[in-house]
Design a protein around this motif. Structure first.
Motif, PDB file in Angstrom:
ATOM      1  N   ILE A  16      50.534  44.384  42.446  1.00 36.27           N
ATOM      2  CA  ILE A  16      49.822  45.127  41.407  1.00 36.27           C
ATOM      3  C   ILE A  16      48.903  44.199  40.622  1.00 36.27           C
ATOM      4  O   ILE A  16      47.730  44.523  40.376  1.00 36.27           O
ATOM      5  N   ILE A  17      49.396  43.039  40.225  1.00 35.55           N
ATOM      6  CA  ILE A  17      48.588  42.077  39.464  1.00 35.55           C
ATOM      7  C   ILE A  17      47.415  41.577  40.304  1.00 35.55           C
ATOM      8  O   ILE A  17      46.288  41.474  39.813  1.00 35.55           O
ATOM      9  N   ALA A  18      47.658  41.303  41.586  1.00 34.78           N
ATOM     10  CA  ALA A  18      46.570  40.858  42.471  1.00 34.78           C
ATOM     11  C   ALA A  18      45.490  41.937  42.579  1.00 34.78           C
ATOM     12  O   ALA A  18      44.289  41.640  42.536  1.00 34.78           O
ATOM     13  N   PHE A  29      47.436  50.997  40.525  1.00 38.58           N
ATOM     14  CA  PHE A  29      48.303  52.102  40.141  1.00 38.58           C
ATOM     15  C   PHE A  29      48.880  52.859  41.346  1.00 38.58           C
ATOM     16  O   PHE A  29      49.336  53.989  41.205  1.00 38.58           O
ATOM     17  N   SER A  30      48.901  52.232  42.504  1.00 45.20           N
ATOM     18  CA  SER A  30      49.369  52.907  43.720  1.00 45.20           C
ATOM     19  C   SER A  30      50.851  53.271  43.674  1.00 45.20           C
ATOM     20  O   SER A  30      51.274  54.213  44.345  1.00 45.20           O
ATOM     21  N   TYR A  31      51.653  52.557  42.899  1.00 45.16           N
ATOM     22  CA  TYR A  31      53.086  52.839  42.825  1.00 45.16           C
ATOM     23  C   TYR A  31      53.441  53.876  41.752  1.00 45.16           C
ATOM     24  O   TYR A  31      54.592  54.302  41.669  1.00 45.16           O
ATOM     25  N   LEU A  32      52.480  54.279  40.914  1.00 40.10           N
ATOM     26  CA  LEU A  32      52.773  55.267  39.876  1.00 40.10           C
ATOM     27  C   LEU A  32      53.086  56.614  40.510  1.00 40.10           C
ATOM     28  O   LEU A  32      52.467  57.013  41.489  1.00 40.10           O
ATOM     29  N   GLU A  58      36.277  53.465  34.700  1.00 42.85           N
ATOM     30  CA  GLU A  58      35.122  53.418  33.793  1.00 42.85           C
ATOM     31  C   GLU A  58      35.002  52.054  33.128  1.00 42.85           C
ATOM     32  O   GLU A  58      33.918  51.488  33.037  1.00 42.85           O
ATOM     33  N   ASN A  59      36.112  51.516  32.664  1.00 38.34           N
ATOM     34  CA  ASN A  59      36.071  50.263  31.912  1.00 38.34           C
ATOM     35  C   ASN A  59      36.081  49.028  32.800  1.00 38.34           C
ATOM     36  O   ASN A  59      35.398  48.050  32.503  1.00 38.34           O
ATOM     37  N   TYR A  60      36.829  49.052  33.875  1.00 39.33           N
ATOM     38  CA  TYR A  60      36.904  47.876  34.739  1.00 39.33           C
ATOM     39  C   TYR A  60      35.844  47.890  35.827  1.00 39.33           C
ATOM     40  O   TYR A  60      35.637  46.898  36.505  1.00 39.33           O
ATOM     41  N   GLY A  61      35.127  48.998  35.964  1.00 37.23           N
ATOM     42  CA  GLY A  61      33.985  49.032  36.865  1.00 37.23           C
ATOM     43  C   GLY A  61      32.860  48.138  36.365  1.00 37.23           C
ATOM     44  O   GLY A  61      31.982  47.731  37.118  1.00 37.23           O
ATOM     45  N   LYS A  62      32.888  47.817  35.073  1.00 37.26           N
ATOM     46  CA  LYS A  62      31.886  46.941  34.460  1.00 37.26           C
ATOM     47  C   LYS A  62      32.301  45.476  34.539  1.00 37.26           C
ATOM     48  O   LYS A  62      31.597  44.602  34.066  1.00 37.26           O
ATOM     49  N   MET A  63      33.443  45.220  35.142  1.00 41.03           N
ATOM     50  CA  MET A  63      33.997  43.875  35.170  1.00 41.03           C
ATOM     51  C   MET A  63      33.496  43.095  36.390  1.00 41.03           C
ATOM     52  O   MET A  63      33.449  43.616  37.504  1.00 41.03           O
ATOM     53  N   HIS A  64      33.126  41.858  36.153  1.00 40.92           N
ATOM     54  CA  HIS A  64      32.763  40.956  37.244  1.00 40.92           C
ATOM     55  C   HIS A  64      34.008  40.252  37.768  1.00 40.92           C
ATOM     56  O   HIS A  64      34.205  40.118  38.974  1.00 40.92           O
ATOM     57  N   SER A  65      34.862  39.806  36.833  1.00 39.19           N
ATOM     58  CA  SER A  65      36.085  39.121  37.243  1.00 39.19           C
ATOM     59  C   SER A  65      37.151  39.257  36.162  1.00 39.19           C
ATOM     60  O   SER A  65      36.847  39.570  35.012  1.00 39.19           O
ATOM     61  N   GLN A  66      38.383  39.032  36.574  1.00 39.10           N
ATOM     62  CA  GLN A  66      39.504  39.080  35.649  1.00 39.10           C
ATOM     63  C   GLN A  66      40.580  38.120  36.149  1.00 39.10           C
ATOM     64  O   GLN A  66      40.839  38.044  37.343  1.00 39.10           O
ATOM     65  N   LYS A  67      41.183  37.420  35.235  1.00 33.11           N
ATOM     66  CA  LYS A  67      42.327  36.561  35.549  1.00 33.11           C
ATOM     67  C   LYS A  67      43.477  36.979  34.646  1.00 33.11           C
ATOM     68  O   LYS A  67      43.292  37.123  33.440  1.00 33.11           O
ATOM     69  N   ILE A  68      44.641  37.203  35.239  1.00 35.59           N
ATOM     70  CA  ILE A  68      45.822  37.625  34.495  1.00 35.59           C
ATOM     71  C   ILE A  68      46.887  36.543  34.617  1.00 35.59           C
ATOM     72  O   ILE A  68      47.220  36.120  35.729  1.00 35.59           O
ATOM     73  N   HIS A  69      47.421  36.118  33.485  1.00 35.06           N
ATOM     74  CA  HIS A  69      48.510  35.139  33.474  1.00 35.06           C
ATOM     75  C   HIS A  69      49.717  35.772  32.792  1.00 35.06           C
ATOM     76  O   HIS A  69      49.678  36.068  31.597  1.00 35.06           O
ATOM     77  N   VAL A  70      50.761  36.014  33.580  1.00 35.34           N
ATOM     78  CA  VAL A  70      52.008  36.547  33.034  1.00 35.34           C
ATOM     79  C   VAL A  70      52.793  35.362  32.488  1.00 35.34           C
ATOM     80  O   VAL A  70      53.224  34.495  33.237  1.00 35.34           O
ATOM     81  N   THR A  71      52.955  35.325  31.174  1.00 33.07           N
ATOM     82  CA  THR A  71      53.696  34.242  30.531  1.00 33.07           C
ATOM     83  C   THR A  71      55.181  34.377  30.803  1.00 33.07           C
ATOM     84  O   THR A  71      55.866  33.404  31.104  1.00 33.07           O
TER      85      THR A  71
END
Length: 128
Positions: A16-18, A29-32, A58-71
């Motif tokens: 999901i994070i990937a 959201f495939s597992y929802l 709508e909101n992430y379609g404007k995104m070029h990149s994203q990095k998520i760090h789960v602390t």
């Protein structure tokens, strides 16, 4: 028995994070659950599945990149066929126009084994 769910759920959350980092909303959201009447929450607002996916597209379609760090994350068994995945962390997005934005998040995903398949029956995220 619930403790045995942890490796499965941790693996699915990595998928999901990937997907989220790639901007793949459908994959994220495939597992929802697809059950009618399901409600999911983002920043204290309720969404059904279709409106949640539309919001992210709508909101992430404007995104070029994203990095998520789960602390920190943890799978908490709730019973023989259910568990909660809770986490917090930080992320960083860059829009297609080059605007950069850091954010922090907390999430709770409730997983239930439905007809032999792990399914998210509740999702709650706060990010900002």
């Amino acid at each position: 028995p619930g403790a045995t769910a942890a490796p499965d759920i941790e693996g699915m959350m990595k998928e999901i994070i990937a997907a989220a980092e790639k901007g793949d909303v459908d994959g994220t959201f495939s597992y929802l659950t697809r059950e009618p009447g399901a409600i999911f929450f983002l920043n204290s607002r309720p969404y059904d599945l279709d409106s949640l996916i539309a919001f992210f597209k709508e909101n992430y379609g404007k995104m070029h990149s994203q990095k998520i760090h789960v602390t920190r994350s943890e799978v908490i068994p709730l019973g023989p066929s259910s568990a909660a995945w809770i986490s917090y962390g930080e992320g960083h997005t860059v829009t297609k126009t080059g605007v950069s934005a850091p954010y922090a998040f907390t999430e709770t995903w409730i997983w239930q084994k439905v007809k032999g398949t792990w399914t998210v029956t509740h999702y709650h995220e706060t990010a900002g």
